[in-house]
Scaffold this active site. Structure first.
Site, short mmCIF file in Angstrom:
data_model
loop_
_atom_site.label_atom_id
_atom_site.label_comp_id
_atom_site.label_asym_id
_atom_site.label_seq_id
_atom_site.Cartn_x
_atom_site.Cartn_y
_atom_site.Cartn_z
N ASP A 1 52.80 41.91 1.88
CA ASP A 1 52.49 41.13 0.79
C ASP A 1 53.48 39.85 0.57
O ASP A 1 53.30 38.98 0.01
CB ASP A 1 52.26 42.10 -0.37
CG ASP A 1 53.49 42.75 -0.97
OD1 ASP A 1 54.48 42.72 -0.18
OD2 ASP A 1 53.32 43.12 -2.06
N VAL A 2 54.63 40.43 0.89
CA VAL A 2 55.75 39.26 0.86
C VAL A 2 55.36 38.38 1.80
O VAL A 2 55.55 37.32 1.40
CB VAL A 2 57.11 39.83 1.02
CG1 VAL A 2 58.50 38.74 1.14
CG2 VAL A 2 57.56 41.08 0.14
N TYR A 3 55.26 38.40 2.81
CA TYR A 3 54.85 37.65 4.01
C TYR A 3 53.70 36.77 3.42
O TYR A 3 53.84 35.40 3.32
CB TYR A 3 54.42 38.25 5.23
CG TYR A 3 53.96 37.15 6.47
CD1 TYR A 3 54.91 36.79 7.17
CD2 TYR A 3 52.61 36.61 6.24
CE1 TYR A 3 54.70 35.74 8.38
CE2 TYR A 3 52.46 35.64 7.38
CZ TYR A 3 53.30 35.28 8.21
OH TYR A 3 52.85 34.35 9.13
N LYS B 1 39.69 36.78 26.18
CA LYS B 1 40.15 35.68 25.02
C LYS B 1 39.80 34.24 25.71
O LYS B 1 40.31 33.59 26.64
CB LYS B 1 41.52 35.61 25.04
CG LYS B 1 42.09 34.82 23.86
CD LYS B 1 43.45 35.16 23.21
CE LYS B 1 43.70 34.27 22.11
NZ LYS B 1 43.81 32.69 22.25
N LYS C 1 40.71 45.06 20.16
CA LYS C 1 40.22 45.34 18.85
C LYS C 1 40.01 46.74 18.42
O LYS C 1 39.23 47.41 19.35
CB LYS C 1 38.90 44.73 18.42
CG LYS C 1 38.82 43.11 18.69
CD LYS C 1 37.81 42.54 18.51
CE LYS C 1 37.77 40.86 18.64
NZ LYS C 1 36.59 40.38 18.44
N LYS D 1 48.38 38.16 25.98
CA LYS D 1 48.37 36.92 26.69
C LYS D 1 48.87 36.77 28.03
O LYS D 1 49.70 37.18 28.37
CB LYS D 1 49.33 35.92 25.64
CG LYS D 1 48.78 35.49 24.22
CD LYS D 1 47.42 34.74 24.05
CE LYS D 1 47.66 33.50 24.53
NZ LYS D 1 48.25 32.46 23.46
N1 LIG Z 1 36.91 38.19 21.50
C1 LIG Z 1 37.41 37.60 20.59
O1 LIG Z 1 37.49 38.10 19.45
C2 LIG Z 1 37.92 36.32 20.90
C3 LIG Z 1 37.66 35.62 22.12
N2 LIG Z 1 38.31 34.36 22.34
C4 LIG Z 1 39.12 33.66 21.41
N3 LIG Z 1 39.70 32.53 21.66
C5 LIG Z 1 39.35 34.48 20.08
C6 LIG Z 1 40.07 33.94 19.03
C7 LIG Z 1 40.00 34.64 17.95
BR1 LIG Z 1 41.11 34.71 16.27
S1 LIG Z 1 39.23 36.25 18.41
C8 LIG Z 1 38.81 35.48 19.75
#
Ligand SMILES: NC(=O)c1cnc(N)c2cc(Br)sc12
Length: 322
Positions: free
Chosen positions: A39-41, A119, A290, A314
């Site tokens: 909550d501070v952030y 991603k 996720k 990444k």
């Molecule tokens: N599959 C995913 O959730 C996903 C895929 N590609 C992306 N560039 C992003 C960005 C976010 Br924020 S979530 C997500």
């Protein structure tokens, strides 16, 4: 909105806030040793947003508020995202990824599964449907305010104008330009004496944020949808089930998602797509992991910018072609 400071006082406060937010982000995501509560952030971040909104000329490219979605173009009307489009925390090593999953499972022992997704290297978009009809589409913008690009999005074949069920829903995903289309576009631009786009992501963003929808229509854009703003009208209670349901509703879903029961399975998924990425016809810059249970996602929650139930691993930057 904080009481109106003078511009000079606002600049001083902004210069105090920015290094703090960057330090706290680093502590939270890389060292796993946050020195302040969420909550501070969040309140400090909101103060920065408020000061930058009062004095837009004080916004700098390195501000934490600017690392999502880029600048809004004045030519497009604005869309207020009632449920903000979050960004993602990034990790750059399997050890950091391990730290993330261990932290989540330690704090929430009910977490048993993760969903692994590619991603996509594109531009984040939000699509709103009322009674199954596409009514509005927008860019992420800064996560709270985006650009209305409905007319441009209506030209993209993979975006359904009407869903298979008459539900009201807001779906988030990525708009991208296939690599083959990118190569042809740059060849054409260079033949016409125009400069080429640096990469497919820039080409997609430039094509999507055109004022003339016919130009957008000519750029062969596509989409992968992957999140929803809320789950009221959906039947599923998992992320993997959500993707299957979005597919049934008529959205384009990236088929390469996979449920993982443990870290070994997550790492195997990462290794597989790090090897296969060059063979894909769309750019990916990492993997999104996720928590698979949607109710647990809600319980775990988010900071003002990023979910605490997901992380982006990444890939190292690709070697420049010699
Ligand atoms: N599959 C995913 O959730 C996903 C895929 N590609 C992306 N560039 C992003 C960005 C976010 Br924020 S979530 C997500």
């Amino acid at each position: 909105m904080s009481a109106k400071l003078s511009e000079q006082a606002a600049k001083q406060r902004i210069d105090q806030i920015k290094p703090k937010l960057k330090k706290w982000s680093q502590e939270y995501y890389v060292q796993d040793r946050p020195s302040v509560e969420d909550d501070v952030y969040d309140s400090t971040y909101q103060e920065l947003v408020s000061l930058e909104t009062q004095y837009p000329n004080l916004i700098t490219a390195d501000s934490p508020t600017q690392n999502v979605g880029g600048k809004l173009l004045p030519q497009f009307s604005k869309v207020n995202h009632h449920i903000p489009l979050l960004s993602l925390g990034d990790v750059f090593s399997k050890q950091e990824l391990d730290d993330f999953t261990i932290r989540v499972e330690k704090n929430y022992p009910a977490v048993k599964q993760f969903n692994c997704e590619l991603k996509i290297d594109g531009l984040s978009i939000s699509l709103r449907y009322e009674n199954g009809v596409f009514v509005e589409g927008s860019t992420r913008g800064n996560g709270q305010i985006g650009e209305d690009i409905t007319r441009n999005l209506k030209t993209i074949p993979s975006i359904p104008q009407k869903l298979t069920r008459p539900i009201t829903i807001e779906v988030r995903g990525e708009c991208y330009m296939p690599k083959k289309s990118f190569a042809k576009l740059n060849e054409e631009r260079e033949r016409n004496g125009e400069s080429g786009f640096a990469n497919p992501r820039n080409a997609a963003a430039g094509s999507l944020r055109q004022l003339n929808p016919r130009i957008t229509a000519s750029r062969h854009l596509s989409t992968f949808m992957y999140n929803v703003a809320d789950y009221n009208d959906l039947k599923t209670n998992t992320q993997s089930g959500l993707l299957a349901e979005l597919n049934d509703l008529g959205f384009n879903i990236n088929p390469s998602y996979q449920v993982a029961d443990n870290l070994d399975q997550i790492n195997a998924y990462i290794d597989r797509y790090q090897q296969q990425r060059d063979g894909l016809d769309y750019g990916i810059d990492g993997i999104v992991i996720k928590v698979n249970d949607l109710k647990l996602q809600t319980k775990i929650g988010a900071t003002v910018k990023i979910p605490k139930w997901a992380i982006a691993y990444k890939f190292p930057p690709e070697e420049a072609e010699t």
